[in-house]
Design an enzyme around this catalytic site. Structure first.
Site, PDB file in Angstrom:
ATOM      1  N   SER A 107       6.873  -0.948  -5.786  1.00  0.00           N
ATOM      2  CA  SER A 107       6.138  -1.881  -6.623  1.00  0.00           C
ATOM      3  C   SER A 107       7.034  -3.017  -7.121  1.00  0.00           C
ATOM      4  O   SER A 107       7.660  -3.709  -6.328  1.00  0.00           O
ATOM      5  CB  SER A 107       5.499  -1.101  -7.783  1.00  0.00           C
ATOM      6  OG  SER A 107       4.578  -1.884  -8.499  1.00  0.00           O
TER       7      SER A 107
ATOM      8  N   HIS B  42       2.773  -3.116  -2.748  1.00  0.00           N
ATOM      9  CA  HIS B  42       1.319  -3.037  -2.894  1.00  0.00           C
ATOM     10  C   HIS B  42       0.835  -4.155  -3.812  1.00  0.00           C
ATOM     11  O   HIS B  42       1.633  -4.755  -4.542  1.00  0.00           O
ATOM     12  CB  HIS B  42       0.912  -1.666  -3.442  1.00  0.00           C
ATOM     13  CG  HIS B  42       1.354  -1.418  -4.852  1.00  0.00           C
ATOM     14  ND1 HIS B  42       0.497  -1.003  -5.850  1.00  0.00           N
ATOM     15  CD2 HIS B  42       2.564  -1.525  -5.449  1.00  0.00           C
ATOM     16  CE1 HIS B  42       1.155  -0.857  -6.987  1.00  0.00           C
ATOM     17  NE2 HIS B  42       2.419  -1.167  -6.760  1.00  0.00           N
TER      18      HIS B  42
END
Length: 278
Positions: A89, A112
């Site tokens: 992330s 993501h």
């Protein structure tokens, strides 16, 4: 390091090493947490030529990660980033700050789209979705400045929301190299070959051997030599023995002066000895 707070930062001459082994957050509760506020204060004060950033983080707040990344990229030092465990992330954005980006062969990597918890009416939720798209766009910019794939490929990857292997990370261009922690120039499980290589390189060789095996090898070799002395005409069992007259590789016209010297004989004996442990 004494009085360590939020994350670890050490300097050694002209190089600074920063360790981010925790969450990236604006509210650093744990010792391992890092915030952009504390990070910027300490990094901006560094007068070094190189900064190494080691990352093992599940991520955190995108705003904090963007500020940390910008702080590193603005610094005059050469930046090298490492993934030592997980980079997930927001932590992957910080990884992009490195001119040289190194991932461990024992690491994982995950990108993501941005996400958040929210509440409100339909209009609020639609606005939140639009905001998330804009936040994700900043991550995409950071990645696209480094990777070798198209934007469409990147967006598809981010939607998969999956871990990537170090090889994939390198192929995509997120990393510039995989750390050579597990590489061996000539992989081999042969004890004999490894010891011989060390001897040829002039290295000190230390071998841990089972005493009973050593005794067995010595006794076997003594019996072979005694049998040979009792019957000199008896062919040696070792087809590679230079003393074996029936050796298929033996040159009948070989000059006696070309016999192996003492060092070669010792090496042959060592090979014979190690063969039992190979």
């Amino acid at each position: 390091m004494k009085n360590k707070k939020y994350y670890a930062l050490e300097t050694n001459g002209s190089t600074a090493q920063i360790v981010i082994f925790g969450d990236i957050t604006s509210w650093p509760w744990l010792e391992s947490d890092v915030s952009s506020y504390n990070f910027q204060k300490e990094v901006s004060a560094l007068d070094v030529d190189e900064i190494e950033v080691h990352i093992n983080s599940y991520g955190g707040e995108v705003a904090e990660a963007l500020a940390i990344t910008n702080t590193l990229m603005r610094h005059k030092a050469k930046i090298t980033t490492y993934v030592d465990g997980f980079a997930c992330s927001a932590a992957t954005i910080v990884f992009m700050a490195g001119e040289r980006r190194v991932i461990s062969p024992l690491a994982n990597f995950l990108v993501h789209p941005a996400w958040m918890y929210t509440q409100g009416n339909a209009d609020d939720l639609r606005k939140t979705a639009d905001d998330l798209d804009r936040i994700t766009e900043q991550s995409i910019k950071a990645y696209m400045a480094r990777i070798s794939k198209s934007r469409e490929e990147l967006e598809a990857l981010m939607k998969e929301d999956r871990f990537m292997t170090p090889e994939e990370v390198l192929e995509w261009g997120f990393a510039t190299e995989i750390d050579a922690l597990l590489e061996e120039e000539n992989p081999s499980q042969s004890v004999r070959e490894k010891v011989a290589a060390k001897l040829q390189a002039g290295d000190v060789v230390r071998i841990n051997l089972d005493a009973s095996k050593v005794a067995g090898v010595i006794l076997s070799e003594m019996e072979r030599l005694q049998a040979k002395q009792a019957d000199p005409e008896e062919p040696d069992d070792d087809p590679k023995d230079p003393d074996n007259p029936d050796d298929p590789d033996e040159d009948p016209e070989k000059d006696p002066d070309d016999d192996p010297d003492e060092e070669t004989t010792k090496e042959t004996a060592l090979y014979r000895f190690l063969e039992a442990f190979n």
